[in-house]
Design an enzyme around this catalytic site. Sequence first.
Site, PDB file in Angstrom:
ATOM      1  N   LYS A 177       0.856  -1.198   0.000  1.00  0.00           N
ATOM      2  CA  LYS A 177       0.000   0.000   0.000  1.00  0.00           C
ATOM      3  C   LYS A 177       0.886   1.241   0.000  1.00  0.00           C
ATOM      4  O   LYS A 177       1.523   1.570   0.998  1.00  0.00           O
ATOM      5  CB  LYS A 177      -0.907   0.059   1.228  1.00  0.00           C
ATOM      6  CG  LYS A 177      -1.943   1.176   1.075  1.00  0.00           C
ATOM      7  CD  LYS A 177      -2.556   1.631   2.373  1.00  0.00           C
ATOM      8  CE  LYS A 177      -1.937   2.865   2.956  1.00  0.00           C
ATOM      9  NZ  LYS A 177      -2.016   4.088   2.144  1.00  0.00           N
TER      10      LYS A 177
ATOM     11  N   CYS B 122      13.130  11.261   6.671  1.00  0.00           N
ATOM     12  CA  CYS B 122      13.236  10.689   8.012  1.00  0.00           C
ATOM     13  C   CYS B 122      14.616  10.983   8.593  1.00  0.00           C
ATOM     14  O   CYS B 122      14.775  11.082   9.799  1.00  0.00           O
ATOM     15  CB  CYS B 122      12.981   9.191   7.962  1.00  0.00           C
ATOM     16  SG  CYS B 122      14.003   8.341   6.764  1.00  0.00           S
TER      17      CYS B 122
ATOM     18  N   GLU C 283       9.542  15.809  15.536  1.00  0.00           N
ATOM     19  CA  GLU C 283       9.929  15.717  14.125  1.00  0.00           C
ATOM     20  C   GLU C 283       9.051  16.707  13.350  1.00  0.00           C
ATOM     21  O   GLU C 283       7.858  16.461  13.158  1.00  0.00           O
ATOM     22  CB  GLU C 283       9.693  14.286  13.612  1.00  0.00           C
ATOM     23  CG  GLU C 283      10.154  14.093  12.191  1.00  0.00           C
ATOM     24  CD  GLU C 283       9.788  12.737  11.622  1.00  0.00           C
ATOM     25  OE1 GLU C 283       8.633  12.294  11.792  1.00  0.00           O
ATOM     26  OE2 GLU C 283      10.673  12.126  10.977  1.00  0.00           O
TER      27      GLU C 283
ATOM     28  N   GLU D 134      10.096   1.213  10.249  1.00  0.00           N
ATOM     29  CA  GLU D 134      11.043   2.295   9.933  1.00  0.00           C
ATOM     30  C   GLU D 134      10.295   3.585  10.179  1.00  0.00           C
ATOM     31  O   GLU D 134       9.410   3.959   9.399  1.00  0.00           O
ATOM     32  CB  GLU D 134      11.465   2.212   8.459  1.00  0.00           C
ATOM     33  CG  GLU D 134      12.210   0.947   8.095  1.00  0.00           C
ATOM     34  CD  GLU D 134      13.664   0.971   8.527  1.00  0.00           C
ATOM     35  OE1 GLU D 134      14.211   2.066   8.692  1.00  0.00           O
ATOM     36  OE2 GLU D 134      14.236  -0.106   8.718  1.00  0.00           O
TER      37      GLU D 134
HETATM   38  P1  NAD Z   1       2.176   8.190   8.034  1.00  0.00           P
HETATM   39  O1  NAD Z   1       2.543   7.391   9.236  1.00  0.00           O
HETATM   40  O2  NAD Z   1       1.104   9.192   8.159  1.00  0.00           O
HETATM   41  O3  NAD Z   1       1.724   7.227   6.843  1.00  0.00           O
HETATM   42  C1  NAD Z   1       2.563   6.183   6.376  1.00  0.00           C
HETATM   43  C2  NAD Z   1       1.710   5.149   5.672  1.00  0.00           C
HETATM   44  O4  NAD Z   1       0.841   4.537   6.638  1.00  0.00           O
HETATM   45  C3  NAD Z   1       0.801   5.722   4.585  1.00  0.00           C
HETATM   46  O5  NAD Z   1       0.735   4.824   3.493  1.00  0.00           O
HETATM   47  C4  NAD Z   1      -0.537   5.813   5.299  1.00  0.00           C
HETATM   48  O6  NAD Z   1      -1.644   5.768   4.410  1.00  0.00           O
HETATM   49  C5  NAD Z   1      -0.479   4.562   6.156  1.00  0.00           C
HETATM   50  N1  NAD Z   1      -1.416   4.565   7.302  1.00  0.00           N
HETATM   51  C6  NAD Z   1      -2.038   5.615   7.884  1.00  0.00           C
HETATM   52  N2  NAD Z   1      -2.852   5.173   8.886  1.00  0.00           N
HETATM   53  C7  NAD Z   1      -2.710   3.829   8.944  1.00  0.00           C
HETATM   54  C8  NAD Z   1      -3.247   2.815   9.788  1.00  0.00           C
HETATM   55  N3  NAD Z   1      -4.117   3.078  10.761  1.00  0.00           N
HETATM   56  N4  NAD Z   1      -2.844   1.535   9.583  1.00  0.00           N
HETATM   57  C9  NAD Z   1      -1.942   1.243   8.640  1.00  0.00           C
HETATM   58  N5  NAD Z   1      -1.413   2.146   7.790  1.00  0.00           N
HETATM   59  C10 NAD Z   1      -1.785   3.433   7.952  1.00  0.00           C
HETATM   60  O7  NAD Z   1       3.540   8.839   7.513  1.00  0.00           O
HETATM   61  P2  NAD Z   1       3.740   9.840   6.297  1.00  0.00           P
HETATM   62  O8  NAD Z   1       3.234  11.175   6.691  1.00  0.00           O
HETATM   63  O9  NAD Z   1       3.261   9.214   5.035  1.00  0.00           O
HETATM   64  O10 NAD Z   1       5.351   9.856   6.203  1.00  0.00           O
HETATM   65  C11 NAD Z   1       6.145  10.653   7.026  1.00  0.00           C
HETATM   66  C12 NAD Z   1       6.688   9.847   8.189  1.00  0.00           C
HETATM   67  O11 NAD Z   1       7.387   8.697   7.709  1.00  0.00           O
HETATM   68  C13 NAD Z   1       7.720  10.623   8.994  1.00  0.00           C
HETATM   69  O12 NAD Z   1       7.520  10.375  10.356  1.00  0.00           O
HETATM   70  C14 NAD Z   1       9.050  10.030   8.533  1.00  0.00           C
HETATM   71  O13 NAD Z   1      10.103  10.164   9.438  1.00  0.00           O
HETATM   72  C15 NAD Z   1       8.678   8.606   8.311  1.00  0.00           C
HETATM   73  N6  NAD Z   1       9.631   7.952   7.407  1.00  0.00           N
HETATM   74  C16 NAD Z   1      10.519   7.048   7.914  1.00  0.00           C
HETATM   75  C17 NAD Z   1      11.468   6.455   7.087  1.00  0.00           C
HETATM   76  C18 NAD Z   1      12.484   5.472   7.605  1.00  0.00           C
HETATM   77  O14 NAD Z   1      13.065   4.744   6.795  1.00  0.00           O
HETATM   78  N7  NAD Z   1      12.718   5.408   8.912  1.00  0.00           N
HETATM   79  C19 NAD Z   1      11.496   6.794   5.736  1.00  0.00           C
HETATM   80  C20 NAD Z   1      10.590   7.728   5.265  1.00  0.00           C
HETATM   81  C21 NAD Z   1       9.652   8.297   6.109  1.00  0.00           C
END
Ligand code: NAD
Length: 499
Positions: free
Chosen positions: A188, A297, A395, A263
């Site tokens: 997804k 991130c 963050e 992650e």
């Molecule tokens: P997010 O947590 O809002 O969403 C991530 C994914 O989870 C999306 O596909 C979203 O639709 C899905 N999601 C949302 N609610 C969900 C639920 N209840 N159950 C399962 N999936 C659900 O994050 P974002 O805003 O898309 O991305 C930014 C965040 O991602 C930041 O915190 C960043 O640090 C982190 N990030 C981490 C890494 C890493 O490798 N550590 C890499 C990139 C981004």
Amino acid sequence: MNNHANSPQLPSEPRQLGFYVDGQVRDRGEREVLTRLSPAHDVAVSETVLCTKTDVDEAVAAARKSFESGAWSRWSGAERAAVLLKAAAGIRENLDELAYWETLETGKPISQSRGEIEGAAGHYDYAAGVARSLHGDSFNNLGDDMFGVVTRQPIGVIGLIIPWNFPFIILAERIPYMLAAGCVIVCKPSELTSTTTLRMAEILTAAGMPAGVFNVVTGMGPEVGQAITEHDDIDMLSFTGSVDVGRRALMASAGNFKKLGLELGGKNPQVVFADADLADAADGVVFGLCFNAGQCCVSGSRLVVEKSVAKEFAALVADKLKRVRMGDVFDPETQLGAIVSPQHFEKILGYIESGKQDGANVVCGGCAVETERGHFVLPTLLTDVERSMAVARDEIFGPVLAMQTFETFEEAIEIANDSIFGLAASIWTKDLDKAIHAMRRVEAGRTWVNTTIAGGPELPIGGFKQSGNGRETGVYGVEEYTEVKSVHIALGKRDHWVK
Ligand code: NAD
């Protein structure tokens, strides 16, 4: 800000996306769609299908059928490698189109999208090598009548949930490694950035990947993401995203105790000692903040600088921040692009306000860019930041740098580690002993010395503390997606227990 004179044409109508199950594009049918506006232009560019729980069930069933059939999961490493290498070539052939869509949906400058797509191809190349070299272990020291083997086999069906900030490279840091191990995937992407993931499914199929190995269900997190995390026929969940959603995913995945790779976020320190090459360090700090508009991130969003050079260093950083090129995201010279959504834009500005109210000093930036279209934030340096302030702890995920100072090595390490996160850290010094001692003490899965945000397929990535569990990429990245099985093989006639 320069204007949009150099832009390639924007889509005249939003691209209608489908989703991808069992080797085929599925049409929207009666499902709702989400219209995605380009963050840099405010123009509708794509329509993402909001899949349902039933769609997730179908995708998981297709993946399971494929896994059990052995087509892929029992192929030789050489056969899997051949597909991964063709996929890498397919990515390179489609570089222009993939980079265009990455920029349209994320708002990042085209040079950074191109770098992301090129880097992604390298992951498929690398994982092809690991597919062929993956091996277990043997124990020839168990006595004359016993031989031991430790073997690795693919975990099975993996649920893969991806964020919006690097949609294509984050996929590439996971998919080829999962595939190299022999796993199958239900993915997804973020609802904001689904196009390039769907294109990747087509590229993999064209490269010879059997139907059902890589499936994509698009839509919202609380419906589609939640259904994946809860699914009892998924053997492992690989979630990349925020800490809050990661925690929810962990709870939701407890039903069948699926293996979990997380992650998550970061609040990554840039530790600058007085003996560093300050000009180099300032350039690195500015890159580490502004790359992807601070929406990484691993963005270096906390500046921890030795007090004796703090004033001089702040001036060097501010001078560079003011000269970062912002503007048309399709101009190859642009360095800092748009913020992903109006909501996120407001959140970043809210953090800058909270910093000001808490007593931080805005040295440069500190506000939005006035434009007719899109959402852009000026790169911002805040000084006089205290550890307790939200700008030092949360963050922000935008181009906002919070500066703190230290007087001793111990204090530098203490400030660097004063965070719930432990994703990345950079250390700037010319003193080798200090660099290695700091590298050992800092709590971060990725640590850079005299550079920042360096990477590639060879070295693993992942976090300490609340930045996550598990590792991606490198040989470790393939091993994560295997189950370890130990086998005792008895030799000769059995010494009977019941005489
Ligand atoms: P997010 O947590 O809002 O969403 C991530 C994914 O989870 C999306 O596909 C979203 O639709 C899905 N999601 C949302 N609610 C969900 C639920 N209840 N159950 C399962 N999936 C659900 O994050 P974002 O805003 O898309 O991305 C930014 C965040 O991602 C930041 O915190 C960043 O640090 C982190 N990030 C981490 C890494 C890493 O490798 N550590 C890499 C990139 C981004």
